[in-house]
Design an enzyme around this catalytic site. Sequence first.
Site: not given
Ligand code: IVH
Length: 669
Positions: A34, A38, A84, A117, A283, A403, A424, A431
């Site tokens: 290792d 490195d 989503l 999110k 949600k 094309c 087209c 094409c």
């Molecule tokens: S719920 C069916 N909750 O957003 C619903 N998603 O476009 C599933 N994400 O793939 C997701 N924060 O990577 C949910 N509080 C949250 C979230 C979240 C980030 C991301 C997740 C998912 C994407 C949906």
Amino acid sequence: MKESEIKKYYKQKINEIKNHNKYYFEESSPKISDKDYDDLKKEIFNLEKKYSYLKSTSSPSNSLGYTPSKNFVKSDHRVKMLSLSNAFNLKDLESFEKKIFNYLNKKIELEYSVEPKIDGISASLTYKNGLLVMGTSRGDGTSGEVITENLKTINDIPLKITNKDFPKDIDIRGEVFIEKDDFNNIKNNFANPRNAASGSLRQKNPLETKKIPLKFVAYTYGYFESNKIKKQSDFLSSLKKWGFKINEHNKVIKTVKDLESFHKKFENDRFDLKYDVDGLVYKINNLDLQNRLGFTANSPRWAIAHKFSANSAYSIIKDINIQVGRTGALTPVARIKPVNIGGVVVSNATLHNEDEIIRKDIRLGDTVKVERAGDVIPHVVLVDLKKRKKESKKFVFPKKCPCGFDTIKEFNKVTKKYDAVKRCPDRGFECEKIAVEKIKHFISKEALNIDGLGKKVVENFWNLKLIRYPQDIFNLDYAKISKLEGWGDLSVSNLKYSIDQSKKVSLDRFIYSIGIRHIGIENAKLLAEYTKSITNFLNLIKNKKFNEFLNIDGIGETQINSLKKFFENKSNYKIIEKLSSILNISDLKLNKDGKLLNNTFMFTGKLSNMSRAEAKSLIEENSGSVVSAVNKKLKYLIIGEKPTNRKVQQARELGIKILSQKEWLNLLN
Ligand code: IVH
């Protein structure tokens, strides 16, 4: 040393590290310690620092130790991991709520769980009897890669949970991400924190993953044995109690107006957060209601991501290219001087179409403002006229497709105007530009989903004349491929394997994969449900019985005309026939053990507290089917408010059973 000598020496070191990576990661038998490894890495870093002209895609500075492995074992998710749909403004939010009310056929007071999110990558953790037994990536949503050991290296992920009320069998889902400061500390040339998280999570060697300070927040569940929890916000509190990290800014909000104002505030405050957030997730808080609302093909009806608004930057147009899409649309794309917009390096921006170029008077060499919002393709917003060069000339949009065919503009019967988009004329695979795009569509995730045959590979194989039509994929010259740069025995056998796997395909995916304009996943599903088998589908086409498709709720003239046009082209029909002989196209998987098996239903009149769409899903979930005409095949006619008398009359004449909504629901309970 001379520059050429330095380059030579550098190349030698890169080759060395490439070999050691292979020994270590692919063959699991390292040839050096290792420490030596490195040191070798450090030497390469130092050379790159000293001589800025040294660059290699295989340099360890471009990756963590090694490129993510393609060789993870896959596992089917017990409950799909969907994505989503996005909202960008108040109008989108209102239409999201309206769709919910339509589906429920009733306006009710809604309550939302609001969650930041985080821009990372999602993972699913399976716990059985309190022990983390498996962890997977999202993958294509249906199956993901088993990355248990890598996930176990993340401190935020509990390995064992002893709370009495922790479910015996549950998938906990959440986001793996890296904080901004940590990202800045690992100057590893990743485009953004999200790529860094994804790259490190998919290392073959969990020790590589451990080096990166990844974080995890939990936010939902997949499979959940005997769930007694009633609200998403309560589930989040339980997650916290069980030892998971949840987002500290989660909140419950009732009205769209309040969602909008919270979004506005959060959008400004987000820069103070330790991690990147690209929007808020809303949600429906009531979990029973979530269940009722269910899913469309890709996303839940009960949740939406409200993205933050666009980021923008100025850059210079170096070139304008014309791209031809799968349906023949000619899209002008500006090649711009690479510019960083909100953490992503952007070098292409769409100019949409000819009219937009004229309207904004976009020219080569112009300084332009480029905007990038969420997952939307970056686009040119305006030209900075003060910076325009005197000698600049108006851009002339080509009259022909690359094309050689003359382009056309279609007349839109609804708006009574010609489309802005030049096309087209789609003559099957004549094409070349369209043909390549069709093949890319054919292999894409939602179509045949051939792993290892990405868009770049398709382009490469096309240029080498290894493929011309979709069916060529099943007759590839593997001996030739294994001699190509970047291909080895292992990658060729992986490719062979995934192509073989893809031969088994369901009818709806197959219909979608053909790439007929206006036949997206939802419509493909409708056609598949109606025709039931590939033989029936081909028979209808061969006998030109396109109008039969008008019986399908959701299929209209636009789709029928598109189908007709597609199959008027004999070569298209031949390709489909050929493919159907190569592939194993299975009938639609229908639920075969519900209470309503072999029963057909039809609705007339307005249902109470429920839309037609929900009623239809309810029947199909219980193995029944919904038909759209009163004939001998119909078993039950369900009547709501103000039914069509003619239908009721016809049903009586044929001796078909007539049910009220209540009687029908009783059949289910
Ligand atoms: S719920 C069916 N909750 O957003 C619903 N998603 O476009 C599933 N994400 O793939 C997701 N924060 O990577 C949910 N509080 C949250 C979230 C979240 C980030 C991301 C997740 C998912 C994407 C949906």
